[in-house]
Design a protein around this motif. Structure first.
Motif, PDB file in Angstrom:
ATOM      1  N   VAL A 123       0.856  -1.180   0.000  1.00 52.90           N
ATOM      2  CA  VAL A 123       0.000   0.000   0.000  1.00 52.90           C
ATOM      3  C   VAL A 123       0.897   1.236   0.000  1.00 52.90           C
ATOM      4  N   VAL A 124       0.572   2.170  -0.897  1.00 51.96           N
ATOM      5  CA  VAL A 124       1.388   3.371  -1.032  1.00 51.96           C
ATOM      6  C   VAL A 124       0.486   4.595  -0.948  1.00 51.96           C
ATOM      7  N   ASP A 125       0.785   5.475  -0.001  1.00 50.35           N
ATOM      8  CA  ASP A 125       0.154   6.791   0.013  1.00 50.35           C
ATOM      9  C   ASP A 125       1.014   7.642  -0.907  1.00 50.35           C
ATOM     10  N   ALA A 126       0.572   7.791  -2.158  1.00 49.44           N
ATOM     11  CA  ALA A 126       1.423   8.296  -3.235  1.00 49.44           C
ATOM     12  C   ALA A 126       1.003   9.658  -3.744  1.00 49.44           C
ATOM     13  N   ALA A 127       1.993  10.362  -4.297  1.00 52.49           N
ATOM     14  CA  ALA A 127       1.736  11.593  -5.029  1.00 52.49           C
ATOM     15  C   ALA A 127       1.398  11.208  -6.458  1.00 52.49           C
ATOM     16  N   SER A 138      -2.693  13.411  -3.595  1.00 53.68           N
ATOM     17  CA  SER A 138      -2.308  12.135  -2.991  1.00 53.68           C
ATOM     18  C   SER A 138      -3.445  11.132  -3.163  1.00 53.68           C
ATOM     19  N   ARG A 139      -3.062   9.912  -3.415  1.00 56.69           N
ATOM     20  CA  ARG A 139      -4.001   8.813  -3.566  1.00 56.69           C
ATOM     21  C   ARG A 139      -3.390   7.585  -2.909  1.00 56.69           C
ATOM     22  N   ARG A 140      -4.237   6.733  -2.382  1.00 54.76           N
ATOM     23  CA  ARG A 140      -3.779   5.466  -1.819  1.00 54.76           C
ATOM     24  C   ARG A 140      -3.805   4.419  -2.930  1.00 54.76           C
ATOM     25  N   VAL A 141      -2.632   3.885  -3.232  1.00 57.06           N
ATOM     26  CA  VAL A 141      -2.470   2.884  -4.286  1.00 57.06           C
ATOM     27  C   VAL A 141      -2.272   1.526  -3.627  1.00 57.06           C
ATOM     28  N   GLY A 142      -3.079   0.548  -4.041  1.00 54.77           N
ATOM     29  CA  GLY A 142      -2.933  -0.823  -3.563  1.00 54.77           C
ATOM     30  C   GLY A 142      -2.313  -1.675  -4.657  1.00 54.77           C
TER      31      GLY A 142
END
Length: 195
Positions: A123-127, A138-142
């Motif tokens: 899980v990545v809290d990504a730009a 920012s979006r949460r990428v799974g």
């Protein structure tokens, strides 16, 4: 430095795919290969199947990187279509994070068993750069591996066809659906859960 500049960034090196015959038997399965830029360096999640090497290495070159630039390898599980190319990144440290473990700020793991006992998702809290000069958000990428292998699994709400425990596979898929904004599935192109 803006807060979004400190967030990890996610790059899809190669989309996953799956080919089946008319009876539904798997003929060929190739995993997605994902790269994450973090404060601690470059993390590659899943390294794909034998035969994917050229595509993966070209995608790295397109980002201005070489295989020696990869610092860490994380595999969502130990099936060869997800880890056969680990050998390409001999300088990288292979890590085995546990459920909920933070790999680096903004990057952590989620136990997602069912397809296999050792399955995890990253899980990545990504730009995310939306384009057209818009500010990053920012979006949460799974990065789901085979816990959520295709868009069809999501749309039909069915777990992967190959699993050792159906109830666990369904629970794991639902965990990803509940927490992610964007899913990078194991065997399909990324898709948004919120749009």
């Amino acid at each position: 430095m803006r807060p979004d500049e400190m967030l990890p960034r996610v790059f899809l090196l190669k989309s996953g795919s799956i080919e089946r015959d008319q009876a539904g038997n798997i003929l060929d399965a190739r995993s997605s290969v994902t790269l994450i830029k973090t404060e601690k360096g470059w993390i590659i999640v899943d390294t794909g199947q034998v035969g994917d090497e050229e595509e993966i290495l070209k995608a790295l070159v397109d980002l201005g990187l070489e295989k020696s630039d990869i610092d860490f390898i994380v595999n969502t599980h130990s099936h060869p279509d997800h880890c056969a190319n680990n050998r390409l990144f001999s300088r990288a440290m292979k890590i085995y994070p546990q459920d909920g473990e933070e790999i680096t700020p903004g990057v952590w793991t989620l136990a997602t068993p069912g397809h296999s006992p050792d399955s995890i998702s990253v899980v990545v809290d990504a730009a995310i750069q939306p384009g057209d000069g818009m500010a990053p958000t920012s979006r949460r990428v799974g990065i789901a591996g085979d816990a959520l292998p295709t868009l069809g699994n999501y749309q039909k709400r069915v777990p992967p066809a190959v699993h050792y425990d159906r109830a666990l596979a369904v629970a794991s898929m639902n965990k990803i659906i509940e927490m992610a904004d964007i899913v990078i599935p194991g065997h399909d192109r990324p898709f948004s859960l919120r749009e």
